[in-house]
Design an enzyme around this catalytic site. Structure first.
Site, PDB file in Angstrom:
ATOM      1  N   LYS A 126     -61.826 -25.332  13.275  1.00 45.74           N
ATOM      2  CA  LYS A 126     -61.898 -24.918  11.856  1.00 45.74           C
ATOM      3  C   LYS A 126     -61.720 -26.125  10.933  1.00 45.74           C
ATOM      4  CE  LYS A 126     -60.485 -20.240  12.735  1.00 45.74           C
ATOM      5  NZ  LYS A 126     -59.476 -19.202  12.683  1.00 45.74           N
ATOM      6  N   ASN A 169     -56.609  -7.476   5.501  1.00 46.73           N
ATOM      7  CA  ASN A 169     -55.893  -8.196   6.551  1.00 46.73           C
ATOM      8  C   ASN A 169     -54.405  -8.013   6.336  1.00 46.73           C
ATOM      9  OD1 ASN A 169     -58.051  -9.454   7.892  1.00 46.73           O
ATOM     10  ND2 ASN A 169     -58.176 -11.018   6.296  1.00 46.73           N
ATOM     11  N   LYS A 210     -64.906 -26.593   8.556  1.00 48.18           N
ATOM     12  CA  LYS A 210     -64.728 -26.331   7.133  1.00 48.18           C
ATOM     13  C   LYS A 210     -64.695 -27.632   6.323  1.00 48.18           C
ATOM     14  CE  LYS A 210     -62.263 -22.026   8.128  1.00 48.18           C
ATOM     15  NZ  LYS A 210     -62.653 -20.810   7.409  1.00 48.18           N
TER      16      LYS A 210
HETATM   17  O1  C5P Z   1     -61.893 -18.860   9.594  1.00 50.29           O
HETATM   18  P1  C5P Z   1     -60.520 -18.396   9.324  1.00 50.29           P
HETATM   19  O2  C5P Z   1     -60.481 -17.155   8.517  1.00 50.29           O
HETATM   20  O3  C5P Z   1     -59.604 -18.292  10.491  1.00 50.29           O
HETATM   21  O4  C5P Z   1     -59.950 -19.618   8.470  1.00 50.29           O
HETATM   22  C1  C5P Z   1     -58.767 -19.540   7.820  1.00 50.29           C
HETATM   23  C2  C5P Z   1     -58.759 -20.408   6.593  1.00 50.29           C
HETATM   24  O5  C5P Z   1     -59.988 -20.291   5.874  1.00 50.29           O
HETATM   25  C3  C5P Z   1     -57.692 -19.978   5.657  1.00 50.29           C
HETATM   26  O6  C5P Z   1     -57.221 -21.121   4.983  1.00 50.29           O
HETATM   27  C4  C5P Z   1     -58.397 -19.027   4.731  1.00 50.29           C
HETATM   28  O7  C5P Z   1     -57.770 -18.926   3.484  1.00 50.29           O
HETATM   29  C5  C5P Z   1     -59.780 -19.649   4.634  1.00 50.29           C
HETATM   30  N1  C5P Z   1     -60.851 -18.680   4.454  1.00 50.29           N
HETATM   31  C6  C5P Z   1     -61.632 -18.705   3.312  1.00 50.29           C
HETATM   32  N2  C5P Z   1     -62.649 -17.815   3.139  1.00 50.29           N
HETATM   33  C7  C5P Z   1     -62.945 -16.908   4.085  1.00 50.29           C
HETATM   34  C8  C5P Z   1     -62.164 -16.860   5.251  1.00 50.29           C
HETATM   35  C9  C5P Z   1     -61.137 -17.764   5.416  1.00 50.29           C
HETATM   36  O8  C5P Z   1     -61.388 -19.555   2.453  1.00 50.29           O
HETATM   37  N3  C5P Z   1     -63.927 -16.056   3.887  1.00 50.29           N
END
Ligand code: C5P
Length: 410
Positions: free
Chosen positions: A355, A226, A359
């Site tokens: 999210k 990324n 989460k």
């Molecule tokens: O779902 P998304 O990637 O947009 O969410 C972003 C948040 O989730 C960020 O804080 C990122 O560090 C965390 N994240 C994570 N593990 C993943 C993907 C995202 O902890 N596999």
């Protein structure tokens, strides 16, 4: 520590300077510009605020103000020359070792150029090179010298690669008769910045910060990743350390210098990041997931370079959602506070609030990719599990760092 500009130091007005820097050991560097006359006042203010101040002057600075003035105000001998031996033969090593922070005011164009190229041709440059703590510099020079691409390049290098912070010069009438940007920030502004930097309100806390991208290898030469500079995560880690927290910075590959005072764990892939977070999460007061974790990884990592035709059919498997895993693990517990980041290109509110819920975390800092990627500034909205959203203007990432850390402190 990362390098950021402080445009807003006047916001941090002081009502009482007494003892706000008590216990701090400050190395005050003075280089050769007319603004050196203001360094005497700065030294007086720092001493009055309770700091131990060790002044170091360049030989050129002595053309503008005498070491005797600074010695009288600081109560300590002031070394100037490389082989002057004011404090013995190893003062260029001993002085930086004793200091918590180095403040250089004024910082001339030539001093900045010397430091940006790592030169150690005089005592103050050598001391700066040997010092591994935070450096804060207040540049002062003629407007054209300041705007010259060479100076701007040096400032950028010191900011991005060396982690310096700058207190920008003010605009106004300059000693050379011209009008423009280049006047050193006032001693009171410099003091206010320092006071803001050395708050110790997070002492006793352990904060885990993830930063940068993860890299998912396809073969020895290709990978999926990324876009992420790591600047926000490094700014948060840096500020948390300066504010007294025990900081564990878990970083994907970035081209930034780790901030002073943090325990840095370097990782590459999402799986490595997940196990590093797992190893450090118990006992943490807060976990701030700034990292741009790759959502998928190749099902297998080829030991040989994959042939071009096969590259269009790489089987991907999902990476664990580290943050969602933490949300599950610590469900119903008050500690650690969990903060995520959401970088969006559209529907920012819907995506971020979803999210936050999915989460199971306490706060999510959302921003638009166009506002955030790569630069030193960003604009965010923070959505909280309990509370109203907080919206910012475009602010330096350092200021965002303080905003996020204030949530933890509260
Ligand atoms: O779902 P998304 O990637 O947009 O969410 C972003 C948040 O989730 C960020 O804080 C990122 O560090 C965390 N994240 C994570 N593990 C993943 C993907 C995202 O902890 N596999």
């Amino acid at each position: 520590m990362r390098f950021h500009d402080f445009h807003d130091t006047t916001r941090f007005g002081m009502t009482d300077n007494i003892n706000t820097l008590k216990g701090m050991h400050i190395l005050l560097g003075v280089t050769g510009g007319i603004a050196a006359y203001k360094s005497a006042e700065l030294c007086r203010l720092l001493v009055k605020a309770g700091a131990t101040v060790q002044v170091v002057m360049s030989e050129s600075a002595c053309e503008f103000i005498t070491p005797l003035t600074m010695e009288t105000l600081s109560g300590r001998p002031v070394p100037v020359r490389m082989f002057g031996r004011t404090r013995g033969p190893l003062e260029h090593i001993d002085l930086p070792t004793e200091a918590d922070i180095m403040v250089v005011a004024p910082a001339t164009a030539d001093y900045l150029a010397r430091c940006a190229t790592g030169r150690a041709c005089d005592l103050i440059s050598s001391i700066t090179l040997a010092f591994d703590g935070p450096v804060i510099a207040a540049p002062a020079m003629n407007t054209n010298m300041y705007n010259n691409p060479a100076t701007q390049r040096n400032l950028k290098t010191l900011r991005d690669a060396h982690g310096w912070q700058f207190i920008e010069p003010n605009a106004g009438e300059l000693a050379c008769g011209t009008t423009g940007k280049g006047r050193m920030a006032e001693p009171s502004q410099i003091l206010a910045t320092l006071q803001r930097l050395v708050k110790t309100d997070l002492s006793g806390m352990t904060i885990v910060v993830t930063a940068g991208p993860t890299v998912e290898d396809i073969d020895p030469v290709r990978y999926i990743s990324n876009r992420s500079s790591g600047k926000t995560g490094y700014a948060i880690a840096s500020r948390a350390a300066i504010r007294g927290a025990h900081v564990i910075l878990i970083s994907g590959p970035v081209s930034l210098t780790p901030p002073a005072g943090c325990n840095v764990v370097q990782v590459r892939s999402a799986l490595e990041m997940a196990s590093a977070v797992d190893a450090h999460s118990d006992g943490a007061d807060a976990i701030i997931m700034c990292a741009a974790v790759a959502d998928y990884r190749p099902a297998t990592v080829s030991r040989e370079k994959v042939k071009k035709p096969q590259l269009s059919h790489i089987e991907l498997v999902p990476n664990p959602d580290i943050l969602a895993g933490l949300g599950q693990k610590y469900k119903g517990q008050t500690k650690p506070m969990l903060i995520g980041f959401a970088l969006e290109t559209e529907n920012i509110e819907t995506n971020a609030t979803q999210k936050l819920k999915q989460k199971g975390i306490d706060a999510i800092v959302s921003n638009l990719a166009s506002d955030a990627l790569e630069g030193d500034h960003t604009r965010v909205t923070v959505y909280l599990k309990n509370g109203n959203p907080i919206q910012t203007d475009v602010i330096p990432k350092l200021q965002l760092a303080d905003l996020v850390l204030n949530l933890i402190h509260q």
